[in-house]
Design an enzyme around this catalytic site. Sequence first.
Site, PDB file in Angstrom:
ATOM      1  CE  LYS A  56      -3.392  -1.127  -0.505  1.00  0.00           C
ATOM      2  NZ  LYS A  56      -3.802  -1.888  -1.737  1.00  0.00           N
ATOM      3  CG  HIS A 109       4.556  -6.161  -1.358  1.00  0.00           C
ATOM      4  ND1 HIS A 109       4.582  -4.826  -1.652  1.00  0.00           N
ATOM      5  CD2 HIS A 109       3.329  -6.613  -1.758  1.00  0.00           C
ATOM      6  CE1 HIS A 109       3.430  -4.473  -2.220  1.00  0.00           C
ATOM      7  NE2 HIS A 109       2.671  -5.536  -2.300  1.00  0.00           N
ATOM      8  CB  SER A 139      -3.765   2.376   2.063  1.00  0.00           C
ATOM      9  OG  SER A 139      -3.946   1.862   0.774  1.00  0.00           O
TER      10      SER A 139
HETATM   11  S1  PPS Z   1      -0.550  -3.065  -3.142  1.00  0.00           S
HETATM   12  O1  PPS Z   1      -1.848  -3.772  -2.969  1.00  0.00           O
HETATM   13  O2  PPS Z   1       0.332  -3.262  -1.984  1.00  0.00           O
HETATM   14  O3  PPS Z   1       0.105  -3.362  -4.398  1.00  0.00           O
HETATM   15  O4  PPS Z   1      -0.986  -1.523  -3.133  1.00  0.00           O
HETATM   16  P1  PPS Z   1      -0.089  -0.310  -3.646  1.00  0.00           P
HETATM   17  O5  PPS Z   1      -0.194  -0.223  -5.114  1.00  0.00           O
HETATM   18  O6  PPS Z   1       1.268  -0.387  -3.047  1.00  0.00           O
HETATM   19  O7  PPS Z   1      -0.795   0.950  -2.965  1.00  0.00           O
HETATM   20  C1  PPS Z   1      -2.146   1.249  -3.216  1.00  0.00           C
HETATM   21  C2  PPS Z   1      -2.349   2.696  -2.792  1.00  0.00           C
HETATM   22  O8  PPS Z   1      -1.726   3.559  -3.774  1.00  0.00           O
HETATM   23  C3  PPS Z   1      -2.712   4.433  -4.300  1.00  0.00           C
HETATM   24  N1  PPS Z   1      -2.384   4.762  -5.685  1.00  0.00           N
HETATM   25  C4  PPS Z   1      -2.100   6.011  -6.089  1.00  0.00           C
HETATM   26  N2  PPS Z   1      -2.016   7.168  -5.412  1.00  0.00           N
HETATM   27  C5  PPS Z   1      -1.731   8.297  -6.112  1.00  0.00           C
HETATM   28  N3  PPS Z   1      -1.542   8.297  -7.463  1.00  0.00           N
HETATM   29  C6  PPS Z   1      -1.611   7.161  -8.193  1.00  0.00           C
HETATM   30  N4  PPS Z   1      -1.438   7.199  -9.509  1.00  0.00           N
HETATM   31  C7  PPS Z   1      -1.899   5.936  -7.486  1.00  0.00           C
HETATM   32  N5  PPS Z   1      -2.064   4.654  -7.867  1.00  0.00           N
HETATM   33  C8  PPS Z   1      -2.356   3.955  -6.756  1.00  0.00           C
HETATM   34  C9  PPS Z   1      -4.003   3.641  -4.146  1.00  0.00           C
HETATM   35  O9  PPS Z   1      -5.137   4.458  -4.295  1.00  0.00           O
HETATM   36  C10 PPS Z   1      -3.813   3.093  -2.745  1.00  0.00           C
HETATM   37  O10 PPS Z   1      -3.881   4.114  -1.745  1.00  0.00           O
HETATM   38  P2  PPS Z   1      -5.230   4.526  -0.969  1.00  0.00           P
HETATM   39  O11 PPS Z   1      -4.782   5.452   0.123  1.00  0.00           O
HETATM   40  O12 PPS Z   1      -5.863   3.274  -0.432  1.00  0.00           O
HETATM   41  O13 PPS Z   1      -6.083   5.239  -1.975  1.00  0.00           O
END
Ligand code: PPS
Length: 294
Positions: A56, A109, A139
């Site tokens: 996340k 991860h 998240s």
């Molecule tokens: S995972 O499941 O571990 O692979 O998740 P991960 O991709 O690491 O993190 C997901 C969170 O990143 C946000 N996200 C973004 N934020 C800003 N800009 C972009 N382009 C973007 N893409 C993914 C996603 O919404 C999750 O955060 P939260 O706070 O839940 O919205």
Amino acid sequence: MQGASGIRIHIIMSNYELYQYKGCNFISNIYTIEHLEKVQSFEIRHSDVVAVTYPKSGTVWMQQILSLIFCDGDPAAIQSKSPIERVPWIEIPFLNFLSNPTPRLAVTHLPYHLIPEDLKKKNGKVIYVIRNPKDVVVSLYHFQNYLTILSTPSSFEDFLREFLEGKVIFSSWFDHIHEWYTHKDEFNILFITYEEMKQDLRTSVQKICDFLGKKLDDEKLDTVVKYCTFTNMKMNPVTKTGTIENKSASRAFFRKGIIGDWKNHFTVAQSEMFDGIFQERMKDIPLKFIWDSK
Ligand code: PPS
């Protein structure tokens, strides 16, 4: 489950449980000990790029950024394949990182002690993405409410306690950062934060390009940025489609994508308790964290 090119990976599972392998928590039906052992002896090429994240923290975002950088901003390259196919997780057995064409791009991860030994010889490049842990826990909490294979937390309070005790997927956030940061000199590594990408995506993409030795002209850089904004990724049918079965259609992987959503979840007491633990656990890690979007 298939990871072949052009086939969307769709995982539906009900019998999930967390198990520990060498001190790190994994989901039983996805990660296998056999594969995790193999990962440690993966041969890493000089041209390989591995983005490392605690869950996340911006993994899928970095998958999108890396694939666009390496196709010189050509959107066609991201439209036919999902992020997981373009930039696979090295720890998921059926995603074939090793047989991808050079330059191979990957995410993980994994904690420091489980990654390919070859990476520690400065083969390949590592980009470690950090997100402030209050937003990470929020998240992850929503992710557990969303994802079929993960148990639904009984409350945010209980989940926060589990997070602080490391009783979540990939275990303790503090240990993850600590281990990677204290061993950083073994790697060809760039640290970048979710928050700096959010505050200035263009400068962040340029920083990543500089680290990777990729030169993109202004127009190509603009295209990379355009396809990596939260709104565009959320709307894009390829990135939009969750790769894993979710509990409810009203929940989404691209949830809020902001800095500081923790303020909508933490009580003052929880925040103060978290700050105390953070200060103690992170006292010898001189990384700067951004906690709100001001
Ligand atoms: S995972 O499941 O571990 O692979 O998740 P991960 O991709 O690491 O993190 C997901 C969170 O990143 C946000 N996200 C973004 N934020 C800003 N800009 C972009 N382009 C973007 N893409 C993914 C996603 O919404 C999750 O955060 P939260 O706070 O839940 O919205």
